[in-house]
Write a protein that holds these residues in place. Structure first.
Motif, PDB file in Angstrom:
ATOM      1  N   VAL A 196       0.841  -1.199   0.000  1.00 61.57           N
ATOM      2  CA  VAL A 196       0.000   0.000   0.000  1.00 61.57           C
ATOM      3  C   VAL A 196       0.880   1.254   0.000  1.00 61.57           C
ATOM      4  CG1 VAL A 196      -1.725   1.335   1.259  1.00 61.57           C
ATOM      5  CG2 VAL A 196      -1.907  -1.162   1.151  1.00 61.57           C
ATOM      6  N   SER A 197       1.918   1.253   0.832  1.00 61.66           N
ATOM      7  CA  SER A 197       2.827   2.395   0.903  1.00 61.66           C
ATOM      8  C   SER A 197       3.505   2.634  -0.435  1.00 61.66           C
ATOM      9  CB  SER A 197       3.879   2.153   1.987  1.00 61.66           C
ATOM     10  OG  SER A 197       4.799   3.223   2.041  1.00 61.66           O
ATOM     11  N   ARG A 198       3.897   1.556  -1.106  1.00 61.56           N
ATOM     12  CA  ARG A 198       4.555   1.692  -2.416  1.00 61.56           C
ATOM     13  C   ARG A 198       3.604   2.291  -3.446  1.00 61.56           C
ATOM     14  NH1 ARG A 198       6.711  -4.030  -3.867  1.00 61.56           N
ATOM     15  NH2 ARG A 198       7.476  -2.931  -5.726  1.00 61.56           N
ATOM     16  N   VAL A 199       2.351   1.876  -3.418  1.00 58.60           N
ATOM     17  CA  VAL A 199       1.361   2.429  -4.352  1.00 58.60           C
ATOM     18  C   VAL A 199       1.145   3.919  -4.070  1.00 58.60           C
ATOM     19  CG1 VAL A 199      -1.068   2.387  -5.047  1.00 58.60           C
ATOM     20  CG2 VAL A 199       0.199   0.237  -4.765  1.00 58.60           C
ATOM     21  N   ILE A 200       1.005   4.271  -2.803  1.00 58.30           N
ATOM     22  CA  ILE A 200       0.787   5.670  -2.417  1.00 58.30           C
ATOM     23  C   ILE A 200       1.935   6.553  -2.896  1.00 58.30           C
ATOM     24  CG2 ILE A 200       0.710   7.242  -0.431  1.00 58.30           C
ATOM     25  CD1 ILE A 200      -0.920   5.066   1.017  1.00 58.30           C
ATOM     26  N   ASN A 201       3.146   6.016  -2.851  1.00 63.29           N
ATOM     27  CA  ASN A 201       4.321   6.789  -3.247  1.00 63.29           C
ATOM     28  C   ASN A 201       4.675   6.622  -4.717  1.00 63.29           C
ATOM     29  OD1 ASN A 201       5.158   8.102  -0.729  1.00 63.29           O
ATOM     30  ND2 ASN A 201       5.373   6.001   0.007  1.00 63.29           N
ATOM     31  N   GLY A 202       3.756   5.985  -5.481  1.00 68.02           N
ATOM     32  CA  GLY A 202       3.908   5.946  -6.927  1.00 68.02           C
ATOM     33  C   GLY A 202       4.945   4.992  -7.465  1.00 68.02           C
ATOM     34  N   ASP A 203       5.261   3.947  -6.735  1.00 64.19           N
ATOM     35  CA  ASP A 203       6.259   2.979  -7.178  1.00 64.19           C
ATOM     36  C   ASP A 203       5.743   2.261  -8.425  1.00 64.19           C
ATOM     37  OD1 ASP A 203       8.087   0.950  -7.558  1.00 64.19           O
ATOM     38  OD2 ASP A 203       8.339   0.558  -5.409  1.00 64.19           O
ATOM     39  N   GLN A 204       6.411   2.469  -9.562  1.00 63.99           N
ATOM     40  CA  GLN A 204       5.950   1.890 -10.824  1.00 63.99           C
ATOM     41  C   GLN A 204       6.259   0.408 -10.935  1.00 63.99           C
ATOM     42  OE1 GLN A 204       7.680   4.448 -13.798  1.00 63.99           O
ATOM     43  NE2 GLN A 204       6.168   6.052 -13.489  1.00 63.99           N
ATOM     44  N   ALA A 205       7.013  -0.123  -9.966  1.00 65.09           N
ATOM     45  CA  ALA A 205       7.308  -1.558  -9.986  1.00 65.09           C
ATOM     46  C   ALA A 205       6.105  -2.393  -9.546  1.00 65.09           C
ATOM     47  CB  ALA A 205       8.509  -1.861  -9.081  1.00 65.09           C
ATOM     48  N   VAL A 206       5.130  -1.753  -8.899  1.00 66.47           N
ATOM     49  CA  VAL A 206       3.908  -2.455  -8.503  1.00 66.47           C
ATOM     50  C   VAL A 206       3.053  -2.680  -9.751  1.00 66.47           C
ATOM     51  CG1 VAL A 206       1.875  -2.415  -7.020  1.00 66.47           C
ATOM     52  CG2 VAL A 206       3.993  -1.338  -6.243  1.00 66.47           C
ATOM     53  N   THR A 207       2.497  -3.879  -9.920  1.00 71.54           N
ATOM     54  CA  THR A 207       1.712  -4.183 -11.115  1.00 71.54           C
ATOM     55  C   THR A 207       0.461  -3.312 -11.187  1.00 71.54           C
ATOM     56  OG1 THR A 207       0.378  -5.893 -10.057  1.00 71.54           O
ATOM     57  CG2 THR A 207       2.492  -6.578 -11.014  1.00 71.54           C
ATOM     58  N   ASP A 208      -0.012  -3.097 -12.405  1.00 70.19           N
ATOM     59  CA  ASP A 208      -1.222  -2.282 -12.601  1.00 70.19           C
ATOM     60  C   ASP A 208      -2.422  -2.886 -11.861  1.00 70.19           C
ATOM     61  OD1 ASP A 208       0.171  -0.511 -14.167  1.00 70.19           O
ATOM     62  OD2 ASP A 208      -0.481  -1.388 -16.072  1.00 70.19           O
ATOM     63  N   LYS A 209      -2.519  -4.217 -11.890  1.00 72.76           N
ATOM     64  CA  LYS A 209      -3.649  -4.885 -11.245  1.00 72.76           C
ATOM     65  C   LYS A 209      -3.643  -4.624  -9.737  1.00 72.76           C
ATOM     66  CE  LYS A 209      -5.823  -9.445 -10.765  1.00 72.76           C
ATOM     67  NZ  LYS A 209      -5.707 -10.890 -11.120  1.00 72.76           N
ATOM     68  N   THR A 210      -2.492  -4.762  -9.121  1.00 71.37           N
ATOM     69  CA  THR A 210      -2.377  -4.517  -7.680  1.00 71.37           C
ATOM     70  C   THR A 210      -2.606  -3.040  -7.357  1.00 71.37           C
ATOM     71  OG1 THR A 210      -0.831  -6.353  -7.401  1.00 71.37           O
ATOM     72  CG2 THR A 210      -0.841  -4.676  -5.684  1.00 71.37           C
ATOM     73  N   THR A 211      -2.055  -2.179  -8.178  1.00 67.58           N
ATOM     74  CA  THR A 211      -2.227  -0.735  -7.968  1.00 67.58           C
ATOM     75  C   THR A 211      -3.697  -0.356  -7.984  1.00 67.58           C
ATOM     76  OG1 THR A 211      -0.064  -0.211  -8.918  1.00 67.58           O
ATOM     77  CG2 THR A 211      -1.694   1.557  -8.891  1.00 67.58           C
ATOM     78  N   GLN A 212      -4.443  -0.891  -8.946  1.00 63.73           N
ATOM     79  CA  GLN A 212      -5.861  -0.568  -9.050  1.00 63.73           C
ATOM     80  C   GLN A 212      -6.647  -1.109  -7.852  1.00 63.73           C
ATOM     81  OE1 GLN A 212      -7.232   1.570 -11.162  1.00 63.73           O
ATOM     82  NE2 GLN A 212      -5.115   1.871 -11.886  1.00 63.73           N
ATOM     83  N   ARG A 213      -6.245  -2.291  -7.365  1.00 69.80           N
ATOM     84  CA  ARG A 213      -6.918  -2.883  -6.206  1.00 69.80           C
ATOM     85  C   ARG A 213      -6.698  -2.018  -4.959  1.00 69.80           C
ATOM     86  NH1 ARG A 213      -4.987  -7.784  -6.743  1.00 69.80           N
ATOM     87  NH2 ARG A 213      -3.713  -7.986  -4.866  1.00 69.80           N
ATOM     88  N   VAL A 214      -5.480  -1.537  -4.801  1.00 71.76           N
ATOM     89  CA  VAL A 214      -5.177  -0.676  -3.651  1.00 71.76           C
ATOM     90  C   VAL A 214      -5.927   0.647  -3.766  1.00 71.76           C
ATOM     91  CG1 VAL A 214      -3.344   0.644  -2.513  1.00 71.76           C
ATOM     92  CG2 VAL A 214      -2.931  -1.737  -3.191  1.00 71.76           C
ATOM     93  N   LYS A 215      -5.978   1.215  -4.954  1.00 76.09           N
ATOM     94  CA  LYS A 215      -6.682   2.488  -5.148  1.00 76.09           C
ATOM     95  C   LYS A 215      -8.175   2.352  -4.850  1.00 76.09           C
ATOM     96  CE  LYS A 215      -3.592   4.727  -8.489  1.00 76.09           C
ATOM     97  NZ  LYS A 215      -3.457   5.275  -9.858  1.00 76.09           N
ATOM     98  N   LYS A 216      -8.743   1.229  -5.243  1.00 80.51           N
ATOM     99  CA  LYS A 216     -10.161   1.003  -4.954  1.00 80.51           C
ATOM    100  C   LYS A 216     -10.397   0.904  -3.445  1.00 80.51           C
ATOM    101  CE  LYS A 216     -11.455  -1.276  -9.302  1.00 80.51           C
ATOM    102  NZ  LYS A 216     -11.890  -2.539  -9.942  1.00 80.51           N
ATOM    103  N   ALA A 217      -9.476   0.262  -2.742  1.00 74.23           N
ATOM    104  CA  ALA A 217      -9.596   0.143  -1.283  1.00 74.23           C
ATOM    105  C   ALA A 217      -9.461   1.505  -0.619  1.00 74.23           C
ATOM    106  CB  ALA A 217      -8.547  -0.822  -0.751  1.00 74.23           C
ATOM    107  N   ILE A 218      -8.543   2.326  -1.132  1.00 70.60           N
ATOM    108  CA  ILE A 218      -8.356   3.683  -0.600  1.00 70.60           C
ATOM    109  C   ILE A 218      -9.632   4.495  -0.760  1.00 70.60           C
ATOM    110  CG2 ILE A 218      -7.182   5.881  -1.054  1.00 70.60           C
ATOM    111  CD1 ILE A 218      -4.641   4.254  -1.648  1.00 70.60           C
ATOM    112  N   THR A 219     -10.248   4.372  -1.943  1.00 68.52           N
ATOM    113  CA  THR A 219     -11.484   5.108  -2.215  1.00 68.52           C
ATOM    114  C   THR A 219     -12.627   4.593  -1.343  1.00 68.52           C
ATOM    115  OG1 THR A 219     -10.810   5.515  -4.497  1.00 68.52           O
ATOM    116  CG2 THR A 219     -13.146   5.732  -3.999  1.00 68.52           C
ATOM    117  N   ALA A 220     -12.735   3.269  -1.243  1.00 70.54           N
ATOM    118  CA  ALA A 220     -13.836   2.669  -0.467  1.00 70.54           C
ATOM    119  C   ALA A 220     -13.774   3.047   1.007  1.00 70.54           C
ATOM    120  CB  ALA A 220     -13.801   1.148  -0.625  1.00 70.54           C
TER     121      ALA A 220
END
Length: 348
Positions: free
Chosen positions: A21-45
């Motif tokens: 989650v921390s890596r996604v928040i800080n924009g780490d491009q090494a995180v897969t698109d699928k995982t990034t989208q899942r984390v973003k949806k959780a953040i929004t929810a």
């Protein structure tokens, strides 16, 4: 009372680790698109707002601001850091300075590390890195951020810089006013914001004087590479050589001055962008566009301190002035100079 949503809550809903989650928040491009989208949806929810700044206030740790630059060994960034430190000290904060080495990867690592130290605010000279506005830890509800020298296109944050295009246009217009119509450009490749803007200003000055832009007398090299002697010699050779050179950054200014002295061509008019410590000691003394890194640093730091103390105004773009310092090299006339009348100019 409902407790605040935590990073761990987001991780559990997204089915990933808190570190991911921390890596996604800080924009780490090494995180897969699928995982990034899942984390973003959780953040929004969960309506989760990343807020390392609040953590700093709660713990009382690190009453500090950070400055991230290309290299503190660069005289421009050293002076900028001095201006930031002056304001930080007056505000009761200490300053952490880190080098990103003009590397997007290194910048990502440095910024992420600083955020985990719970700094109170950040001043950043951005590389070619982008930040996802939807997950950014910066802003009114996160860590206050001020960028300097180059804007961040992806985030609406406070920005302190100079008008690179107008300043370059003024410098080249100065050469034109002294009779030059073949003016070479020496700079860096246009991936960098400052390089693009200064080349745009060069072209605008030519256009304003009805001088056709000639790409063959534009010599650019990668940011960390020096100006090459072969490029300068090419500009000065052939049936229609340049009689003046505009150099778009301090690093290449030193290179070009050295090359002109080596080949005994100090008859070439010259204006550089950014001042040099040795500018007045050279022969001829250098005419330059001077920006004030101390003032840029002070302005950025004052803006950051204001945000730390609760200033909620919309982000500002602060454009500071530059000065054309006339010393001699930019006032050398071309070998044969005869001012043209308006009629002659149009028919020439």
């Amino acid at each position: 009372m409902k407790s605040a949503v935590t990073l761990q809550d987001v991780a559990e809903l997204a089915g990933v680790s808190a570190k991911t989650v921390s890596r996604v928040i800080n924009g780490d491009q090494a995180v897969t698109d699928k995982t990034t989208q899942r984390v973003k949806k959780a953040i929004t929810a969960l309506s989760y707002t990343p807020n390392p700044h609040a953590r700093s206030l709660r713990t009382g740790r690190d009453q500090a601001i950070a400055l991230v630059v290309d290299s503190i060994s660069d005289p421009f960034f050293a002076a900028l850091a001095e201006g930031v430190e002056e304001v930080a000290r007056e505000a009761g904060l200490f300053l952490i300075v880190a080098n990103a080495g003009d590397s997007a990867t290194r910048e990502r690592e440095v910024v992420d590390s600083l955020l985990h130290r719970s700094i109170s605010g950040l001043i950043l000279v951005p590389c070619l890195l982008s930040y996802d506005a939807s997950t950014s830890p910066f802003g009114p509800r996160g860590v206050p951020l001020v960028v300097v020298d180059r804007p961040l296109e992806d985030l609406n944050v406070d920005t302190v810089l100079v008008d690179n295009s107008e300043s370059a246009q003024r410098a080249v217009a100065h050469l034109i006013a002294h009779g030059h119509r073949r003016i070479g450009f020496v700079g860096t490749t246009i991936e960098r914001y400052t390089a693009r803007e200064r080349l745009a200003g060069y072209r605008a000055a030519l256009e304003a004087a009805d001088i056709a832009f000639d790409p063959s007398i534009v010599a650019v090299t990668p940011y960390k590479s020096p100006a090459e002697r072969s490029h300068v010699e090419f500009l000065l050779s052939g049936p229609d050589p340049v009689t003046a050179i505009f150099v778009a950054d301090a690093r290449r200014s030193l290179d070009v001055v050295r090359i002109l002295h080596q080949i005994n061509r100090t008859d070439i008019a010259y204006v550089g962008f950014d001042d040099l410590v040795v500018a007045e000691s050279l022969n001829p003394p250098l005419t330059v566009v001077r920006q004030d890194p101390l003032e840029i640093g002070r302005t950025a730091a004052n803006t950051l301190v204001s945000r730390i103390r609760g200033d909620q105004r919309p982000p500002e773009r602060l454009v500071l002035s530059t000065t054309l310092v006339v010393r001699g090299s930019g006032e050398i006339r071309p070998p044969i100079f005869r001012p043209l009348s308006t009629t002659q100019e149009k028919t020439a």
